[in-house]
Design a protein around this motif. Structure first.
Motif: not given
Length: 322
Positions: A66-88
């Motif tokens: 993520l730190a090296d990702a290109p600047a997005p026009h559209t930033l898409l954030v999906p869901g799933g079980q990993g959203t229950r306790a996300p990494d700070p």
């Protein structure tokens, strides 16, 4: 025009369809448009650039950290079980980088990650119907709407569970590249172009619980099969061999909604299907669905879907509309 970079955020426990559904839409649009320069460039990124494991067990390898990702026009954030306790660290990255995107999009419980980052405060949003109450309770600054399949609020768009991400992506493609491109992609994916964002997340039959008592279950089924009949409480109570008052109270207690609300949903659903699947006129459909008059049907559509029947049909079946 420069390519529109679509950056998809990956994390362990992500729902694979939340990613692949919208990505197939954007990729299909890019294929159709070709090298015009106004198409999409899709990139994926995880926190450290390492592969992630989806909730269904698939392993996805990102293009970037993520730190090296290109600047997005559209930033898409999906869901799933990993959203229950996300990494700070993921929440902090979203808090800092999210506002820089031209367009911020979430699918399903990805809205929870945006909410944790403070990116939905003061906005109207939705998520999977099963998590709307949780989202509203934990983030009172968000106006959570549990009904629509997607919600647009400025440059932020949130969608309901899994396949609703496809509907939202088609809407964004239509906005960016026009209806012809979106329609071509929809046909290729064998999906409708497009369910209006205001359409309910689930059908009347799914929205209402199944009644426990046989007479009430039979009445529910009869309503769905006969939307054009007399569906007043008095008529339905007689069919269940109950008094109107007892029937109304028992129906709501066992299904979670009033008889009138259930009838309204069934009729609207049936009218939608006829508009989508047949060439029948609005007057004929209004009679078949129990509205009586085209005006009554128009009011129901505008109130619930935000579009009159003729406009609704144009979205689905443009060839049927002069």
């Amino acid at each position: 025009m420069a390519h529109r970079t679509v950056l998809v955020v990956l994390f362990d426990g992500v729902q694979s369809l939340d990613i692949t559904g919208p990505v197939e839409v954007f990729a299909g649009a890019a294929t159709y448009v070709g090298d015009s320069g106004s198409t999409y460039r899709i990139r994926t990124a995880s926190l450290d650039g390492a592969p992630v494991r989806t909730s269904s067990g698939l392993t996805l390898t990102p293009d970037h950290a993520l730190a090296d990702a290109p600047a997005p026009h559209t930033l898409l954030v999906p869901g799933g079980q990993g959203t229950r306790a996300p990494d700070p660290s993921l929440i902090e990255w979203l808090r800092v980088r999210g506002p820089r995107a031209r367009r911020l999009v979430s699918v399903c419980t990805g809205a929870i990650l945006l909410a944790e980052a403070g990116l939905l405060d003061g906005r109207r949003a939705t998520t999977h119907w099963g998590y709307c109450e949780t989202l509203a309770r934990h983030h009172p600054a968000i106006e959570v709407d549990p009904d629509p399949i997607y919600v647009r609020d400025g440059n932020v768009a949130t969608s309901a569970g899994v396949t609703a991400g496809i509907d939202l992506a088609l809407a964004l493609v239509e906005e960016d590249l026009g209806r012809e491109v979106a329609l071509t992609v929809a046909r290729h994916l064998v999906v409708f172009l497009r369910r209006p964002g205001s359409q309910a997340q689930f059908s009347a039959q799914l929205a209402a619980q199944t009644a426990q008592r046989e007479p009430l279950r039979e009445v529910q089924q009869w309503i769905t099969e006969h939307p054009g009949e007399d569906l007043t409480v008095e008529s339905l109570a007689a069919r269940a061999s109950l008094s109107p008052r007892h029937f109304a109270r028992a129906f709501q207690a066992e299904t979670g909604m009033t008889p009138g609300r259930f009838v309204d949903r069934v009729r609207l659903e049936h009218a939608r299907r006829l508009l989508e699947d047949t060439a029948d006129g609005v007057e004929e459909i209004s009679r078949a669905c129990g509205y009586g008059t085209p005006e009554a049907m128009r009011r129901a559509f505008v109130r619930t879907l935000g579009a009159a029947p003729a406009e609704y049909r144009r979205r689905f079946r443009p060839a049927l509309t002069p």
